[in-house]
Every structure is written in C-alpha cells, then in structure tokens.
Design a protein around this motif. Structure first.
Motif, short mmCIF file in Angstrom:
data_model
loop_
_atom_site.label_atom_id
_atom_site.label_comp_id
_atom_site.label_asym_id
_atom_site.label_seq_id
_atom_site.Cartn_x
_atom_site.Cartn_y
_atom_site.Cartn_z
N ASP A 14 -1.81 -2.05 -9.18
CA ASP A 14 -2.96 -2.50 -8.85
C ASP A 14 -3.66 -3.32 -9.63
O ASP A 14 -4.10 -2.88 -10.84
N THR A 64 1.56 -4.74 -6.71
CA THR A 64 1.46 -4.69 -5.19
C THR A 64 0.23 -4.61 -4.53
O THR A 64 0.19 -4.94 -3.28
N GLU A 65 -0.64 -4.31 -5.13
CA GLU A 65 -2.29 -4.70 -4.47
C GLU A 65 -3.07 -5.55 -5.59
O GLU A 65 -3.09 -5.43 -6.77
N ARG A 67 -7.10 -6.92 -5.99
CA ARG A 67 -8.35 -6.60 -5.38
C ARG A 67 -9.55 -7.76 -6.09
O ARG A 67 -9.35 -7.66 -7.30
N PRO A 93 1.36 -8.91 -1.53
CA PRO A 93 0.61 -7.72 -2.19
C PRO A 93 -0.51 -7.53 -1.06
O PRO A 93 -0.76 -8.27 -0.11
N ARG A 94 -1.10 -6.34 -0.85
CA ARG A 94 -2.32 -5.71 -0.19
C ARG A 94 -3.27 -6.41 -1.04
O ARG A 94 -3.60 -6.24 -2.15
N SER A 96 -7.53 -7.25 -1.05
CA SER A 96 -8.96 -6.75 -0.68
C SER A 96 -10.10 -7.17 -1.39
O SER A 96 -9.73 -7.99 -2.53
N HIS A 117 -6.82 -8.15 3.68
CA HIS A 117 -6.40 -6.90 4.54
C HIS A 117 -7.67 -6.25 4.89
O HIS A 117 -8.12 -5.59 6.09
#
Length: 335
Positions: A14, A64-65, A67, A93-94, A96, A117
């Motif tokens: 993350d 994978t994420e 922000r 990736p996710r 935000s 997302h």
C-alpha cells in the motif's frame, strides 16, 4: 519481482503518495493559523517524476494500492493526469484519494473517468460554526457538496475520516455516525496522533478508541467477524443498518496510539519531495528524488526503495519514553 519486505516479515503493498504539503484549510490539530513554510516548487516532484515512481512501485515492487494524499491533493493541478497514468499500469492498482473535500464537487467525475476507485473525505463536525473554529475557513458547505458529488460519481464507498478532540467536538460522535448512515457513507474515527507542527499533542487529552466506542453505545455496535487484515481501522457492525451497497453498515476506529497495529502494517510512503518514509512516525527518510534527477535507472531506484523498507522498525514506539515526534508534520508527510 522483489517486493518491499522488512526484517519482521511484513510486505508493503500500500503506497501513500503525498502530492503537496499545501492545504486550503488550517485545522488546528494539523497546522498553525498562519500556515507553514511551504515546500519550494523546484523541490517538489514533477508530475512525470510522480508517475515514474508510482510505476516502479507497482511494476517492480509489488504495490497493489496507491492512495494520493497531501496536504490537500486536490490542489495539485496534475492530479487527474497522475491518476489516469496510474490506472493504465499493469497490474492495475486500486486507486484512492484522501481529501478535505473542497473542490471535490468539480473534480469527482473527471477523477472517476481517469480511473480513481474511491475517496476518503475528512469531516470533523456537522456544525458550520464549529467547522470555522476548527479550520479557520468558512467551507463547510463545500465539504458536504464534495461528499455528495463523490457518491454520485461512483467513488464508493465514500469514507469519512473524523478526528475527535476533547472539549472541541467529542460530543458529536453519535451525530456524525447517524449522518454517515443516513447518506450511505462509511465513518472512521481516528485517534489524534503526535504529528502536529506545534508539538502540543497530549496523550492525556486525546479522545481514545475506548471513549469513542463508549459514545456510540446507543447504536448497539457488534463485533465484526470480517478480518481487518492489514487495514488500519478496526470495524464494528451497526445493527439495523446497511450501507450504500446493501451490505451491513460498519463504523471503524483507527486507534494508532492506544491499539497500535504496527505488526500488520503494509504501508510505504512517498513525500511530495520524493522521500521514502517506511513509517508514518519515522525520523529518517530515503531520498529517491536525488536518484531520479541524477539519471538512475528503474532498478537502481527500486533497490533503494527496498533498502529503505528493510530498515523499518517493529513499531512506531509512541509508548516508549524515548519516542521522538517526527520533524515533519502530517501535512508534509501525507497520510
């Protein structure tokens, strides 16, 4: 692929990317009324540099994420393009954004179309007058408009981040939760952490997770059987309520101080000036900007990032008598 591992077996997947240290609010627990000495523009990573480092993190380091944070990330003019570039990565990736919500009503749809997302929006009070006292800005209605726009654009689940402060807004916990339930938002209370530039944080004045849960007793909260995994929030079910997706409604508490979750931490942080921080409370940083601007290749940069994460401590050590608050405040680190 060699991932971002540390000596304690944790893997960072993350990535929190601070896009600016600037903010258009002056939340009293975050910065002084006059603001801070902002980062000079040449010191800040360019859009292309941010995109490159995010690509390296995803393609070579197993992130994978992602922000995007600040300061206030919506201030960054290139935000939509940065999100769009990240959304094209393989594996994707996710994505935000954590924001104060000001201006989100204008940019929510472009962000969704770019590939974002979801969003986290900071909101500490439902009272416009109290909001002005807390932030020194009359922008409460703009935050509410941003929340609505995010939900309408499909940036869901829309999460609200709330910091309660003793004698300031700690009486609003039930009302804030009811507001979130009424609008289909997910509320997360966050214990105030020692990341203020004034260094005035006082553990004894902090509203703890225990106090927050006591204030929410009228809702009859029940333990959540779903494992939190590496998520920072411990969640509880709210009987008789469902969220916007029709799932059981939940409320979260991020108890970084009284219930630390360092053993499950999966985060790595990149500041707006290109420094890797392996912990929110780290007192040391690793300079990737120097490598990027010095002509280093992707694998050399990836190796430096791996080395930075390998040195991560077992925990933040807030309870340790030798704990030192980071020199950078939260606005300059990125949440």
């Amino acid at each position: 692929m060699t991932v971002l591992a540390d000596r304690f077996g944790r893997i960072a997947t993350d990535l929190r990317v601070s896009l600016t240290d600037r903010c258009n609010l002056r939340c009293t627990y975050c910065m002084p009324a006059e603001g801070l000495a902002w980062m000079p523009q040449p010191q800040q990573l360019t859009d292309d540099e941010v995109k490159r480092l995010v690509r390296i993190a995803v393609e070579r380091l197993g992130v994978t994420e992602v922000r995007f944070t600040g300061g206030e990330p919506l201030i960054r003019r290139g935000l939509v393009g940065i999100v769009e570039d990240a959304a094209r990565l393989d594996p994707r990736p996710r994505l935000s954004v954590t924001t104060n919500g000001i201006g989100l009503d204008r940019i929510a749809v472009p962000l969704r179309e770019a590939g974002l997302h979801r969003v986290n929006v900071s909101l500490d009070t439902l009272d416009p007058t109290r909001f002005h006292q807390l932030t020194l800005r009359d922008r409460h209605s703009d935050v509410l408009a941003g929340l609505r726009a995010a939900a309408e654009a499909g940036l869901t689940p829309v999460k609200i981040n709330t910091v309660l402060m003793r004698g300031v807004n700690d009486d609003e916990a039930p009302a804030l939760l009811q507001f979130a339930l009424d609008h289909g938002y997910q509320l997360r209370f966050i214990e105030q952490m020692p990341l203020d530039p004034q260094h005035q944080w006082d553990r004894h004045e902090m509203v703890t997770a225990e106090a927050i849960l006591a204030a929410l007793e009228p809702f009859g909260l029940q333990p959540d059987d779903v494992s939190r995994g590496t998520a920072p929030a411990e969640t509880w079910l709210i009987p008789g309520h469902v969220d916007a997706a029709g799932e059981p409604a939940r409320v979260g508490v991020i108890a970084s101080v009284t219930r630390p979750f360092c053993g499950d931490c999966d985060r790595t942080r990149l500041t707006a000036d290109g420094q890797v921080r392996n912990c929110l409370f780290a007192t040391e940083e690793s300079d990737l900007r120097k490598l990027v601007r010095g002509g280093a290749g992707d694998e050399e940069i990836a190796d430096a990032w791996r080395a930075a994460m390998w040195g991560k401590r077992a925990g933040h050590g807030i309870d340790d008598p030798t704990f030192l608050q980071p020199a950078r405040p939260m606005s300059a680190i990125g949440g």
